[in-house]
Write a protein that holds these residues in place. Sequence first.
Motif, PDB file in Angstrom:
ATOM      1  N   LEU A   7       0.918  -1.073  -0.074  1.00 16.72           N
ATOM      2  CA  LEU A   7      -0.072   0.067  -0.096  1.00 16.72           C
ATOM      3  C   LEU A   7       0.851   1.234   0.043  1.00 16.72           C
ATOM      4  O   LEU A   7       0.773   2.340  -0.543  1.00 16.72           O
ATOM      5  N   VAL A   8       1.968   1.168   0.696  1.00 20.14           N
ATOM      6  CA  VAL A   8       2.972   2.351   0.699  1.00 20.14           C
ATOM      7  C   VAL A   8       3.347   2.549  -0.484  1.00 20.14           C
ATOM      8  O   VAL A   8       3.454   3.680  -1.038  1.00 20.14           O
ATOM      9  N   LEU A   9       3.977   1.516  -1.125  1.00 18.80           N
ATOM     10  CA  LEU A   9       4.429   1.405  -2.620  1.00 18.80           C
ATOM     11  C   LEU A   9       3.420   1.926  -3.605  1.00 18.80           C
ATOM     12  O   LEU A   9       3.665   2.736  -4.491  1.00 18.80           O
ATOM     13  N   LEU A  10       1.982   1.639  -3.378  1.00 21.43           N
ATOM     14  CA  LEU A  10       1.203   2.162  -4.317  1.00 21.43           C
ATOM     15  C   LEU A  10       0.867   3.564  -4.197  1.00 21.43           C
ATOM     16  O   LEU A  10       0.554   4.387  -5.164  1.00 21.43           O
ATOM     17  N   LEU A  66       2.020   6.401   4.283  1.00 18.39           N
ATOM     18  CA  LEU A  66       1.392   6.849   3.079  1.00 18.39           C
ATOM     19  C   LEU A  66       1.430   8.339   2.396  1.00 18.39           C
ATOM     20  O   LEU A  66       1.445   8.386   1.324  1.00 18.39           O
ATOM     21  N   ALA A  67       1.255   9.123   3.600  1.00 16.83           N
ATOM     22  CA  ALA A  67       1.145  10.473   3.003  1.00 16.83           C
ATOM     23  C   ALA A  67       2.475  11.138   2.560  1.00 16.83           C
ATOM     24  O   ALA A  67       2.829  11.662   1.576  1.00 16.83           O
ATOM     25  N   ALA A  68       3.795  10.499   3.261  1.00 18.20           N
ATOM     26  CA  ALA A  68       5.003  10.685   2.670  1.00 18.20           C
ATOM     27  C   ALA A  68       5.365  10.282   1.571  1.00 18.20           C
ATOM     28  O   ALA A  68       5.948  10.830   0.663  1.00 18.20           O
ATOM     29  N   ALA A  69       4.884   9.128   1.368  1.00 15.19           N
ATOM     30  CA  ALA A  69       5.215   8.149   0.222  1.00 15.19           C
ATOM     31  C   ALA A  69       4.479   8.809  -1.014  1.00 15.19           C
ATOM     32  O   ALA A  69       4.856   9.146  -2.210  1.00 15.19           O
ATOM     33  N   GLY A  82      10.036  -4.401 -14.322  1.00 10.07           N
ATOM     34  CA  GLY A  82      11.027  -5.328 -13.871  1.00 10.07           C
ATOM     35  C   GLY A  82      11.937  -4.020 -13.219  1.00 10.07           C
ATOM     36  O   GLY A  82      12.404  -4.344 -11.947  1.00 10.07           O
ATOM     37  N   GLU A  83      12.085  -2.801 -13.572  1.00  6.56           N
ATOM     38  CA  GLU A  83      12.897  -1.901 -12.906  1.00  6.56           C
ATOM     39  C   GLU A  83      12.459  -1.548 -11.694  1.00  6.56           C
ATOM     40  O   GLU A  83      13.125  -1.273 -10.500  1.00  6.56           O
ATOM     41  N   GLY A  84      11.012  -1.409 -11.489  1.00  4.70           N
ATOM     42  CA  GLY A  84      10.251  -1.231 -10.372  1.00  4.70           C
ATOM     43  C   GLY A  84      10.263  -2.163  -9.295  1.00  4.70           C
ATOM     44  O   GLY A  84      10.706  -2.146  -7.949  1.00  4.70           O
ATOM     45  N   ALA A  85      10.446  -3.546  -9.809  1.00  3.35           N
ATOM     46  CA  ALA A  85      10.633  -4.709  -8.732  1.00  3.35           C
ATOM     47  C   ALA A  85      12.087  -4.746  -8.362  1.00  3.35           C
ATOM     48  O   ALA A  85      12.224  -5.109  -6.960  1.00  3.35           O
ATOM     49  N   ALA A  86      12.925  -4.307  -9.095  1.00  6.71           N
ATOM     50  CA  ALA A  86      14.270  -4.407  -8.682  1.00  6.71           C
ATOM     51  C   ALA A  86      14.479  -3.248  -7.314  1.00  6.71           C
ATOM     52  O   ALA A  86      15.182  -3.551  -6.357  1.00  6.71           O
ATOM     53  N   ALA A  87      13.828  -2.365  -7.852  1.00  2.00           N
ATOM     54  CA  ALA A  87      14.092  -0.926  -6.857  1.00  2.00           C
ATOM     55  C   ALA A  87      13.440  -1.365  -5.663  1.00  2.00           C
ATOM     56  O   ALA A  87      13.958  -0.969  -4.619  1.00  2.00           O
ATOM     57  N   ASP A  88      12.143  -2.034  -5.615  1.00  3.55           N
ATOM     58  CA  ASP A  88      11.527  -1.971  -4.134  1.00  3.55           C
ATOM     59  C   ASP A  88      11.640  -3.580  -3.519  1.00  3.55           C
ATOM     60  O   ASP A  88      11.261  -3.413  -2.710  1.00  3.55           O
ATOM     61  N   TRP A  89      12.024  -4.497  -4.557  1.00  2.02           N
ATOM     62  CA  TRP A  89      11.746  -5.852  -3.924  1.00  2.02           C
ATOM     63  C   TRP A  89      13.225  -6.632  -3.948  1.00  2.02           C
ATOM     64  O   TRP A  89      13.101  -7.683  -3.422  1.00  2.02           O
ATOM     65  N   ALA A  90      14.221  -6.135  -4.479  1.00  3.43           N
ATOM     66  CA  ALA A  90      15.427  -6.624  -4.690  1.00  3.43           C
ATOM     67  C   ALA A  90      16.030  -6.996  -3.091  1.00  3.43           C
ATOM     68  O   ALA A  90      16.450  -8.255  -2.768  1.00  3.43           O
ATOM     69  N   LEU A 149       5.881   0.648 -14.356  1.00  9.03           N
ATOM     70  CA  LEU A 149       6.648   1.161 -13.492  1.00  9.03           C
ATOM     71  C   LEU A 149       6.083   1.239 -12.029  1.00  9.03           C
ATOM     72  O   LEU A 149       6.414   1.173 -11.060  1.00  9.03           O
ATOM     73  N   LEU A 150       5.085   1.973 -12.320  1.00  5.84           N
ATOM     74  CA  LEU A 150       3.931   2.524 -11.120  1.00  5.84           C
ATOM     75  C   LEU A 150       3.392   1.481 -10.338  1.00  5.84           C
ATOM     76  O   LEU A 150       3.330   0.992  -9.112  1.00  5.84           O
ATOM     77  N   ALA A 151       2.662   0.572 -11.329  1.00  4.09           N
ATOM     78  CA  ALA A 151       2.038  -0.523 -10.888  1.00  4.09           C
ATOM     79  C   ALA A 151       2.646  -1.867 -10.506  1.00  4.09           C
ATOM     80  O   ALA A 151       2.019  -2.598  -9.762  1.00  4.09           O
ATOM     81  N   GLY A 152       3.748  -2.054 -10.893  1.00  2.59           N
ATOM     82  CA  GLY A 152       4.728  -3.351 -10.850  1.00  2.59           C
ATOM     83  C   GLY A 152       4.881  -3.691  -9.529  1.00  2.59           C
ATOM     84  O   GLY A 152       4.506  -4.794  -8.898  1.00  2.59           O
ATOM     85  N   PRO A 153       5.534  -2.704  -8.580  1.00  3.16           N
ATOM     86  CA  PRO A 153       5.957  -2.992  -7.323  1.00  3.16           C
ATOM     87  C   PRO A 153       4.595  -3.615  -6.279  1.00  3.16           C
ATOM     88  O   PRO A 153       4.715  -4.432  -5.705  1.00  3.16           O
ATOM     89  N   ALA A 154       3.631  -2.714  -6.375  1.00  2.00           N
ATOM     90  CA  ALA A 154       2.575  -3.011  -5.776  1.00  2.00           C
ATOM     91  C   ALA A 154       1.875  -4.196  -6.265  1.00  2.00           C
ATOM     92  O   ALA A 154       1.160  -5.128  -5.508  1.00  2.00           O
ATOM     93  N   LEU A 155       1.832  -4.627  -7.538  1.00  2.00           N
ATOM     94  CA  LEU A 155       1.288  -6.059  -8.050  1.00  2.00           C
ATOM     95  C   LEU A 155       2.080  -7.054  -7.565  1.00  2.00           C
ATOM     96  O   LEU A 155       1.560  -8.061  -6.965  1.00  2.00           O
TER      97      LEU A 155
END
Length: 356
Positions: free
Chosen positions: A24-27, A77-80, A196-204, A313-319
Amino acid sequence: MAVWGARMPAVQQAAHLSTGSLSLVLLAAALGMVAGLWAGGRFARPERLPALLICGAVALAASLALLGQCRTLASLLAAALAFGAAHGVLDVAANTGAVRCQNAYGKPIMSSLHAAYSIGALGGAALAAATAGLAHGALFLGTALVLALAVLAAEPRTVTLSGTDPKTPGPHEAGLVRAPGRVWLLGALAAASLLGEGAAADWAAVHVHALDAGAALAAGAFALYSSGMAIGRLTGDRLTTHFGAPAVVRTGAVLAAAGLATGILANHVPTALVGWAAFGLGLSSTVPSLITAAGNHGPRSVATVSVTGYVGLLAGPALIGALASATTLTMALLLPALLAAAVAVLAPRALENTTP
């Protein structure tokens, strides 16, 4: 961005977030970036680029400092949201300037310009790894102060290319438009790559940390990914000149898919680290090549491909977070590998007859 992504496990732990809450924060950051992209697109005229670059960068630094002080889901959530908005404004300004620079040079330099982002990501990830024993709030605050001061010091040298540029989308063109099927294919490939770039940034880092790696080693996952991305982009213009965009993107996408899939399925920290590095190297030339190909269809097509790509990029990490909650993180992270394989199959058709 790299400091934020590499220390994500610490953010999650400090606020006692579940995987679902973290998504949710990533979203929220993604929604903020949508707003920032929209605002930046409306104001990204040549004479306004310096102001957008400076304001966007300072706002990004300030919101990073704020993120480091948040200890509840609501405050995060607000800061993100603010962090994402600042990122969106800065992204529009930087890429608009990059397109104008490439047109002024009259030769392929987009990959090298994108390498600057990867080098910054590498530096941020390395900083996060080197300061693993420091509280993430202190690291975020210190990073923000240094970056804000650096941006303000650079302000007198921040200039723009004025005049009309037929290849640069104007403010009235910065949205989705009717486009031929090939342009929509370019957009879909951009979305797959940027997911894929978003996945690496937020989930690697989260992935390697879940394999019982320490904080420093987990942060190193994104550093290795960024290293691969930087090396690939620094050499991408030269390779594209010699072998052509279709061959470079296809070969890279195969490497990305195979490397990440192996790293994920091996369930072994060293293999996972190598997999993330291969993933970055393989994807490095994809987005610059897709943007160049879209330019052959005019400025509206460039805008269409860019906006469509940001969906990934935007939806990937949350997905991925949602898939991880429903299955496992291992299964969820196979999605970027599968999409990279799809890029390898479809990119040659989309990029044929592409001129630098």
